[in-house]
Design a protein around this motif. Structure first.
Motif, short mmCIF file in Angstrom:
data_model
loop_
_atom_site.label_atom_id
_atom_site.label_comp_id
_atom_site.label_asym_id
_atom_site.label_seq_id
_atom_site.Cartn_x
_atom_site.Cartn_y
_atom_site.Cartn_z
N MET A 1 0.82 -1.17 -0.08
CA MET A 1 -0.07 -0.02 0.03
C MET A 1 1.06 1.25 0.16
O MET A 1 1.89 1.33 0.86
CB MET A 1 -0.86 -0.03 1.26
N LEU A 2 0.62 2.24 -0.72
CA LEU A 2 1.50 3.32 -0.99
C LEU A 2 0.76 4.20 -0.03
O LEU A 2 -0.29 4.92 -0.02
CB LEU A 2 1.12 3.87 -2.35
N ARG A 3 1.57 5.30 0.54
CA ARG A 3 1.43 6.30 1.32
C ARG A 3 2.30 7.57 1.32
O ARG A 3 3.36 7.32 0.63
CB ARG A 3 1.62 5.86 2.94
N GLY A 4 2.05 8.50 1.72
CA GLY A 4 3.02 9.78 1.94
C GLY A 4 3.64 10.08 0.25
O GLY A 4 2.87 10.21 -0.47
N GLU A 5 5.02 10.10 0.45
CA GLU A 5 5.58 10.63 -0.52
C GLU A 5 5.64 9.59 -1.75
O GLU A 5 5.60 10.01 -3.05
CB GLU A 5 7.19 10.78 -0.21
N ALA A 6 5.74 8.29 -1.22
CA ALA A 6 5.62 7.29 -2.32
C ALA A 6 4.16 7.51 -3.24
O ALA A 6 4.26 7.44 -4.62
CB ALA A 6 5.54 5.84 -1.87
N PHE A 7 3.04 7.65 -2.63
CA PHE A 7 1.79 7.90 -3.14
C PHE A 7 1.82 9.26 -4.04
O PHE A 7 1.35 9.45 -5.20
CB PHE A 7 0.69 7.92 -2.21
N GLY A 8 2.49 10.35 -3.39
CA GLY A 8 2.62 11.51 -4.16
C GLY A 8 3.36 11.68 -5.45
O GLY A 8 3.47 12.24 -6.48
N ARG A 9 4.25 10.54 -5.64
CA ARG A 9 5.28 10.46 -6.74
C ARG A 9 4.19 10.06 -7.95
O ARG A 9 4.73 10.28 -9.10
CB ARG A 9 6.40 9.46 -6.49
#
Length: 183
Positions: A1-9
């Motif tokens: 599951m992606l969160r934070g900066e990883a999702f923002g990328r």
């Protein structure tokens, strides 16, 4: 599951299109708390509301950004706030659709939020019961959620109910697609 900066990328790396389906009545976004309080107090919202810089950062590079917001009247305070911001998103190049379930039932719409990037990568959004973002789960490219992006042109709408409008009841006039019982 992606969160934070990883999702923002994901918003930096998509090549052509980003589509969002929104289904919650309230989102608990810490960065919006002060702005939401100003909105509810009737205070000025600032120049970013006239041309959303986050949306503009993508559309200025020729990328398409769009969303459909599924909601039910009466609106929560959060939805009034979010919908009042839509004209600035539209000015920045986002295409926005609104489906009011109090007026129409559109069968087969997902009951959860997701982002679809470049018509292939579907990320189901997960939230707490209070609307705080938990993370985004990658789904397979052929997931049924991806068909929602073709609304309103290709999804079934009740005859005569899909129209281009300026829905004043959602705040400042805007160019959005809505479902309405009026033709």
């Amino acid at each position: 599951m992606l969160r934070g900066e990883a999702f923002g990328r994901l918003f930096e790396s998509f090549e052509q299109s980003a589509f969002r389906l929104e289904t919650l009545a309230v989102y608990d976004v810490g960065e919006e708390a002060e702005e939401l309080a100003r909105f509810l107090a009737g205070e000025p919202m600032g120049p970013e509301w006239d041309d959303n810089p986050w949306v503009r950062s993508m559309t200025a590079r020729g990328k398409q950004v769009s969303r459909v917001h599924v909601l039910a009247s009466p609106l929560t305070d959060y939805l009034r706030y979010e919908l009042a911001a839509y004209p600035g998103n539209i000015t920045a190049g986002e295409t926005i659709g609104i489906i009011d379930r109090a007026e129409h039932d559109v069968p087969d719409l997902p009951d959860h939020d997701f982002w679809l990037f470049d018509d292939q990568d579907v990320y189901r959004m997960h939230y707490t019961p209070e609307g705080a973002f938990i993370g985004a789960e990658l789904r397979c490219a052929t997931h049924p959620d991806s068909r929602v992006t073709r609304w309103p042109a290709e999804l079934p709408c009740p005859p005569g109910s899909c129209r281009r409008s300026r829905p004043a009841r959602y705040g400042r006039p805007s160019r959005t697609w809505t479902l309405s019982s009026q033709s």
